[in-house]
Structures are given as structure tokens and as C-alpha cells.
Design an enzyme around this catalytic site. Structure first.
Site, short mmCIF file in Angstrom:
data_model
loop_
_atom_site.label_atom_id
_atom_site.label_comp_id
_atom_site.label_asym_id
_atom_site.label_seq_id
_atom_site.Cartn_x
_atom_site.Cartn_y
_atom_site.Cartn_z
N GLY A 167 0.83 -1.20 0.00
CA GLY A 167 0.00 0.00 0.00
C GLY A 167 0.86 1.24 0.00
O GLY A 167 2.01 1.22 -0.46
N CYS A 168 0.33 2.34 0.51
CA CYS A 168 1.09 3.58 0.60
C CYS A 168 2.37 3.35 1.38
O CYS A 168 2.37 2.77 2.47
CB CYS A 168 0.24 4.64 1.30
SG CYS A 168 1.11 6.20 1.59
N PHE A 169 3.50 3.77 0.83
CA PHE A 169 4.79 3.40 1.43
C PHE A 169 5.16 4.18 2.68
O PHE A 169 6.11 3.84 3.38
CB PHE A 169 5.93 3.46 0.42
CG PHE A 169 6.03 4.69 -0.45
CD1 PHE A 169 5.47 5.91 -0.12
CD2 PHE A 169 6.71 4.62 -1.68
CE1 PHE A 169 5.58 7.03 -0.94
CE2 PHE A 169 6.82 5.73 -2.51
CZ PHE A 169 6.26 6.93 -2.13
N PRO A 187 4.43 1.70 5.97
CA PRO A 187 5.36 0.57 6.11
C PRO A 187 6.80 0.99 6.41
O PRO A 187 7.50 0.29 7.15
CB PRO A 187 5.27 -0.11 4.74
CG PRO A 187 3.89 0.20 4.27
CD PRO A 187 3.62 1.59 4.74
#
Length: 266
Positions: free
Chosen positions: A27-29, A32
Site C-alpha cells: 500500500g502507501c509506502f 510501512p
């Protein structure tokens, strides 16, 4: 320019450390990078684009690439298995896959056969666990339904449908692409250590230790503080693990004193 390496590096500092690199998309980095960056044993993190064929991707023109994170870690402190378990337990591929094309995609990139084998093994384990969980939920729902008067209500119908094992839904939940690592493109500076960069006063002070932005973003301290800014770790926890970082004794002392000052100011 794409960045290439085989996933194994030796860092030189006060200690020589053999490291490994894991590249993934979930997903959106931004999230993470903070999630993995706070972990003891993770030395460096950075965000970038991978998985597609479009040349020279940038954030506004990704083409068929996805947002990804590279994690350099010391396998003597944290293992690939532990990182992969965190990966699968903190996102749902069926939710993110296909959103905005391939910008958000569940992806794992292997650099060697050992990584490939471990990823496939753990993916199969995750699939089995998901199936068992859904079967247990369905059994519980069925048992509860038998105790009811079989009268129709909208709420009970919705709950029953939500827990029914739909093979198509289960298949979507399995979907994590496992690909060979080929090319990886570093994301723009504004996407590196995103949550840390929102701490403007902290960033100003950090430049006392790392005057060069590239050195700052590549530091273990920035990875931890990005996790701290997201609420994953405390300053006291960061201080406790500094001796394990592969940096000089002088830098150990400077960082420890710097963090002490930050704690005292809060």
C-alpha cells in the site's frame, strides 16, 4: 536511475555487519517505512517504486510501478521470517490490490533463491491460517444461528454473509505477488521518512548530527525516529539499542547525548 543490488551488503563502521535487503509493497509506502524502521535489527529504510516496466517512474507518473519500501537489516538480530510475518499481518491484499491501478499493490521481491523459497513457504502458511480462521468463524456463526428462532433479520443475514467462506474472496486475500528483484527506483526526498519530516523542530535538530540530507535519511537513527513519529517506539527504547548499531563509538556517544537532550526537553 534504477538501483540494483543482490540484497547482501557489508557495512563498515566500528563493527563489520553482514546485512540483507528485503523489498516489499503493502500500500502507501509512508506507513510501512515507519513500521519496519522502528524494529531493532533494521538498519536502513527507504521508499521507492518497483514492479513495473515504465522507465524512470516518479510519484505523479508511476505507470505500472507500485509504491515499495526497501529494508536493510541485520539477520543476526531480526530474521527474514520475522519481517515477512509482520508484512502479512499488517495489510490485506484484497483491500489495496487494484486501488489506483498498481500504485498500491501487495508485493514481495526476492533477490536470491533462499528469499524466494522462504516467501513462498510463509505465503502458504498464511493461506492455511486464513482458511482455518474463516472456518472457525463460520462454525461459530452456524452454531449461533441454530440457537435462534430462524426468524429473518437484516442484521443476522449481514453477519452470516460476512463470515461465509467465499472462494473468490479467499483467493483475493491470498494475493501477494512474489517477483524477482529487477529494478528499483528511489522515491523523491519528500517521501522519505515521511512522518519524521512532519516533525519540523526535530528535523532541524537532526541536521546537527547529519548535515547532509542523504546521510540523514540513510541513517538508522532516522529510521527509528520515523517509527517514533508514528508512535511505534519511544526515545528511551531507541537509546537502549544504540550500542548495537554499526557506527563508530564517537557517533554512539553523540547520538546518545542528542537523544538524552530530546528526552529532557519533552
Amino acid at each position: 536511475m534504477p538501483v540494483h543490488n543482490d540484497g547482501t551488503e557489508k557495512r563498515q563502521g566500528s563493527q563489520a555487519v553482514d546485512t540483507e535487503i528485503l523489498t516489499l509493497g503493502m500500500g502507501c509506502f509512508w506507513g510501512p517505512e515507519a513500521l519496519f524502521g522502528h524494529l531493532p535489527g533494521v538498519l536502513h529504510t527507504r521508499t521507492g517504486y518497483a514492479g513495473g516496466t515504465t522507465p524512470a517512474p516518479v510519484y505523479r507518473q508511476l505507470g505500472d510501478h507500485s509504491e515499495t519500501v526497501e529494508i536493510e537489516f541485520d539477520p543476526s538480530i531480526i530474521t527474514l521470517e520475522q519481517l515477512l510475518e509482520l508484512f502479512w499481518n499488517h495489510h490485506n491484499p484484497s483491500v489495496i490490490n487494484g486501488y489506483k491501478g498498481r500504485q498500491y499493490q501487495s508485493l514481495l521481491f526476492y533477490r536470491n533463491e533462499q528469499q524466494h523459497r522462504k516467501m513462498k513457504q510463509m505465503q502458504q502458511m498464511q493461506q492455511m491460517q486464513q482458511m482455518q480462521q474463516m472456518q472457525r468463524r463460520t462454525a461459530t456463526t452456524d452454531e449461533f444461528s441454530l440457537q435462534k428462532d430462524r426468524s429473518y433479520t437484516a442484521d443476522s443475514t449481514e453477519a452470516g454473509n460476512a463470515e461465509t467462506i467465499d472462494p473468490a474472496v479467499l483467493e483475493r486475500r491470498k494475493l501477494t505477488e512474489i517477483q524477482p528483484y529487477q529494478a528499483w527506483y528511489l522515491a523523491e526526498a519528500r517521501h522519505q521518512k515521511y512522518y519524521l519530516q512532519r516533525q519540523h523542530q526535530l528535523m532541524e535538530r537532526l541536521y546537527e548530527l547529519y548535515p547532509d540530507q542523504n546521510d540523514l535519511f540513510h541513517s538508522t537513527l532516522a529510521a527509528r525516529l520515523n517509527g517514533f513519529s508514528r508512535g511505534h517506539i519511544t526515545l528511551a527504547q531507541i537509546r537502549q539499542e544504540i550500542p548495537d548499531w554499526p557506527i563508530s563509538k564517537t557517533m554512539h556517544q553523540r547520538i546518545d547525548q542528542w537523544l538524552t537532550d530530546q528526552q529532557n526537553e519533552r
